[in-house]
Every structure is written in C-alpha cells, then in structure tokens.
Design a protein around this motif. Structure first.
Motif, PDB file in Angstrom:
ATOM      1  N   THR A  78     -19.359  85.154 -27.075  1.00 12.22           N
ATOM      2  CA  THR A  78     -19.458  85.192 -28.671  1.00 12.22           C
ATOM      3  C   THR A  78     -18.340  85.681 -29.085  1.00 12.22           C
ATOM      4  O   THR A  78     -18.195  85.324 -29.913  1.00 12.22           O
ATOM      5  CB  THR A  78     -20.690  86.376 -27.629  1.00 12.22           C
ATOM      6  OG1 THR A  78     -21.287  85.264 -27.115  1.00 12.22           O
ATOM      7  CG2 THR A  78     -21.189  86.273 -29.485  1.00 12.22           C
ATOM      8  N   ALA A  79     -17.608  87.066 -27.828  1.00 15.21           N
ATOM      9  CA  ALA A  79     -16.331  87.172 -29.292  1.00 15.21           C
ATOM     10  C   ALA A  79     -14.928  86.358 -29.522  1.00 15.21           C
ATOM     11  O   ALA A  79     -14.715  86.233 -30.494  1.00 15.21           O
ATOM     12  CB  ALA A  79     -15.856  88.144 -28.768  1.00 15.21           C
ATOM     13  N   ILE A  80     -15.158  85.466 -29.054  1.00 16.33           N
ATOM     14  CA  ILE A  80     -13.960  84.352 -28.692  1.00 16.33           C
ATOM     15  C   ILE A  80     -14.691  83.081 -30.277  1.00 16.33           C
ATOM     16  O   ILE A  80     -14.182  82.685 -31.198  1.00 16.33           O
ATOM     17  CB  ILE A  80     -13.886  83.229 -27.429  1.00 16.33           C
ATOM     18  CG1 ILE A  80     -13.379  84.146 -26.461  1.00 16.33           C
ATOM     19  CG2 ILE A  80     -13.174  82.296 -27.848  1.00 16.33           C
ATOM     20  CD1 ILE A  80     -12.579  83.152 -25.026  1.00 16.33           C
ATOM     21  N   SER A  81     -15.733  82.443 -29.823  1.00 17.55           N
ATOM     22  CA  SER A  81     -16.363  81.702 -30.923  1.00 17.55           C
ATOM     23  C   SER A  81     -16.769  82.941 -31.976  1.00 17.55           C
ATOM     24  O   SER A  81     -16.705  81.864 -33.435  1.00 17.55           O
ATOM     25  CB  SER A  81     -17.884  81.537 -30.521  1.00 17.55           C
ATOM     26  OG  SER A  81     -18.142  81.098 -29.224  1.00 17.55           O
ATOM     27  N   ALA A  82     -17.234  83.782 -32.356  1.00 11.03           N
ATOM     28  CA  ALA A  82     -16.976  84.197 -33.479  1.00 11.03           C
ATOM     29  C   ALA A  82     -15.526  84.889 -34.225  1.00 11.03           C
ATOM     30  O   ALA A  82     -14.786  84.092 -35.306  1.00 11.03           O
ATOM     31  CB  ALA A  82     -17.121  85.831 -33.503  1.00 11.03           C
ATOM     32  N   ALA A  83     -13.993  84.775 -32.974  1.00  9.61           N
ATOM     33  CA  ALA A  83     -12.941  84.727 -34.165  1.00  9.61           C
ATOM     34  C   ALA A  83     -12.152  83.284 -34.280  1.00  9.61           C
ATOM     35  O   ALA A  83     -11.457  82.864 -34.910  1.00  9.61           O
ATOM     36  CB  ALA A  83     -12.304  85.535 -32.846  1.00  9.61           C
ATOM     37  N   ALA A  84     -12.745  82.572 -33.511  1.00  5.65           N
ATOM     38  CA  ALA A  84     -12.810  80.979 -34.060  1.00  5.65           C
ATOM     39  C   ALA A  84     -13.526  80.315 -35.175  1.00  5.65           C
ATOM     40  O   ALA A  84     -12.883  78.643 -35.421  1.00  5.65           O
ATOM     41  CB  ALA A  84     -12.686  80.361 -32.557  1.00  5.65           C
ATOM     42  N   SER A  85     -14.580  80.849 -35.082  1.00  7.43           N
ATOM     43  CA  SER A  85     -15.622  79.985 -36.642  1.00  7.43           C
ATOM     44  C   SER A  85     -15.002  80.213 -37.854  1.00  7.43           C
ATOM     45  O   SER A  85     -15.250  79.069 -38.783  1.00  7.43           O
ATOM     46  CB  SER A  85     -16.840  81.386 -36.167  1.00  7.43           C
ATOM     47  OG  SER A  85     -16.701  82.480 -37.356  1.00  7.43           O
ATOM     48  N   ASP A  86     -14.460  80.935 -37.995  1.00 11.14           N
ATOM     49  CA  ASP A  86     -13.399  80.041 -39.578  1.00 11.14           C
ATOM     50  C   ASP A  86     -12.380  80.025 -39.430  1.00 11.14           C
ATOM     51  O   ASP A  86     -11.513  79.225 -40.436  1.00 11.14           O
ATOM     52  CB  ASP A  86     -12.664  81.975 -40.384  1.00 11.14           C
ATOM     53  CG  ASP A  86     -11.757  82.197 -39.140  1.00 11.14           C
ATOM     54  OD1 ASP A  86     -11.310  82.222 -38.357  1.00 11.14           O
ATOM     55  OD2 ASP A  86     -11.468  83.547 -40.224  1.00 11.14           O
ATOM     56  N   GLY A  87     -11.736  78.888 -38.397  1.00  8.72           N
ATOM     57  CA  GLY A  87     -10.452  78.809 -37.846  1.00  8.72           C
ATOM     58  C   GLY A  87      -9.529  79.075 -37.554  1.00  8.72           C
ATOM     59  O   GLY A  87      -8.575  78.094 -37.432  1.00  8.72           O
ATOM     60  N   THR A  88      -9.504  79.975 -37.040  1.00  6.88           N
ATOM     61  CA  THR A  88      -8.570  80.521 -36.644  1.00  6.88           C
ATOM     62  C   THR A  88      -8.200  80.625 -35.041  1.00  6.88           C
ATOM     63  O   THR A  88      -9.423  79.956 -34.005  1.00  6.88           O
ATOM     64  CB  THR A  88      -8.904  82.195 -35.804  1.00  6.88           C
ATOM     65  OG1 THR A  88      -8.867  82.688 -37.553  1.00  6.88           O
ATOM     66  CG2 THR A  88      -7.934  82.727 -35.227  1.00  6.88           C
ATOM     67  N   LEU A  89      -7.169  79.718 -34.289  1.00  2.60           N
ATOM     68  CA  LEU A  89      -6.875  78.974 -33.449  1.00  2.60           C
ATOM     69  C   LEU A  89      -6.632  80.353 -32.471  1.00  2.60           C
ATOM     70  O   LEU A  89      -5.864  81.332 -32.158  1.00  2.60           O
ATOM     71  CB  LEU A  89      -5.698  78.600 -33.590  1.00  2.60           C
ATOM     72  CG  LEU A  89      -5.013  77.001 -34.224  1.00  2.60           C
ATOM     73  CD1 LEU A  89      -3.632  76.561 -34.260  1.00  2.60           C
ATOM     74  CD2 LEU A  89      -6.455  76.330 -33.362  1.00  2.60           C
ATOM     75  N   ILE A  90      -7.968  80.064 -30.988  1.00  2.00           N
ATOM     76  CA  ILE A  90      -7.668  81.329 -30.373  1.00  2.00           C
ATOM     77  C   ILE A  90      -7.235  81.446 -28.373  1.00  2.00           C
ATOM     78  O   ILE A  90      -7.563  79.371 -28.591  1.00  2.00           O
ATOM     79  CB  ILE A  90      -8.974  81.867 -29.702  1.00  2.00           C
ATOM     80  CG1 ILE A  90      -9.627  82.169 -31.099  1.00  2.00           C
ATOM     81  CG2 ILE A  90      -8.927  83.078 -28.564  1.00  2.00           C
ATOM     82  CD1 ILE A  90      -9.081  83.544 -31.402  1.00  2.00           C
ATOM     83  N   ARG A  91      -5.991  81.227 -28.497  1.00  2.00           N
ATOM     84  CA  ARG A  91      -5.432  80.993 -26.670  1.00  2.00           C
ATOM     85  C   ARG A  91      -5.707  81.382 -25.604  1.00  2.00           C
ATOM     86  O   ARG A  91      -6.684  82.688 -25.093  1.00  2.00           O
ATOM     87  CB  ARG A  91      -4.370  81.429 -27.225  1.00  2.00           C
ATOM     88  CG  ARG A  91      -2.818  81.048 -26.249  1.00  2.00           C
ATOM     89  CD  ARG A  91      -2.046  79.508 -26.032  1.00  2.00           C
ATOM     90  NE  ARG A  91      -1.561  79.644 -26.782  1.00  2.00           N
ATOM     91  CZ  ARG A  91      -0.105  80.389 -26.547  1.00  2.00           C
ATOM     92  NH1 ARG A  91       0.362  80.286 -25.694  1.00  2.00           N
ATOM     93  NH2 ARG A  91       0.445  80.324 -27.835  1.00  2.00           N
TER      94      ARG A  91
END
Length: 98
Positions: A78-91
C-alpha cells in the motif's frame, strides 16, 4: 526478483525491479530499457522481504533518505502504491531473510 533476463538492447543480464503507477517493471540496470512488465497487483501478495526506495535512476544505488518502506511486500504494498501513484518510480530491492 532480479538477474533473470538479459536486456535485448545491451545484453546485460542485471535487472532492477521498478514500480511505476500500477506497473511492476524489470529494467536493465545499465541502459534503463524496460525488459518485462506486469501489473503490480500481480506481485503485491508476495512474502518477499524488500526495501522500496525512490528510484535514483538505472544502476545508481538509492540514498537511505529515499526509503519508502521495508518489509514483506504484502505488508508494504500500500505504501509503495501510494508513492508510485503520482508517477514517481519506486525501486524494489530484495532482502535476504536471516
């Protein structure tokens, strides 16, 4: 989760796991070419331990201050999805269990 496929562009077999919006992508650590992608929903129920960071770019180690979450993927999805939802790439970086 990494080092499974060779890049069709440069031939390197080292990959990085990236979450972008709702997609889970394996990309080449050398040139950044996307190798394969699936829905992040297909991956999020995994018990793999990993750390999620804001992505600094292909082949670059993420600074500690860019940590988004750490733990079993199903618990931090859920934290990953929230961080990536605006287009930010998450490694995503896999961690070895002790």
């Amino acid at each position: 989760m990494t080092e499974m496929l060779a890049c069709p562009s440069c031939g390197l077999d080292k990959t990085e796991s990236i979450v972008h919006r709702g997609s889970y992508i394996l990309r080449c650590a050398a040139c950044g070419e996307a190798i394969v992608a699936t829905s992040f929903m297909a991956m999020r129920d995994s018990d793999h331990l990993c750390s999620a960071f804001i992505d600094p770019g292909p082949g670059k180690p993420p600074p500690p201050e860019t940590l988004v979450a750490r733990g079993p993927l199903r618990q931090i999805a859920t934290a990953i999805s929230a961080a990536a939802s605006d287009g930010t790439l998450i490694r995503l970086i896999s961690e070895v269990r002790d």
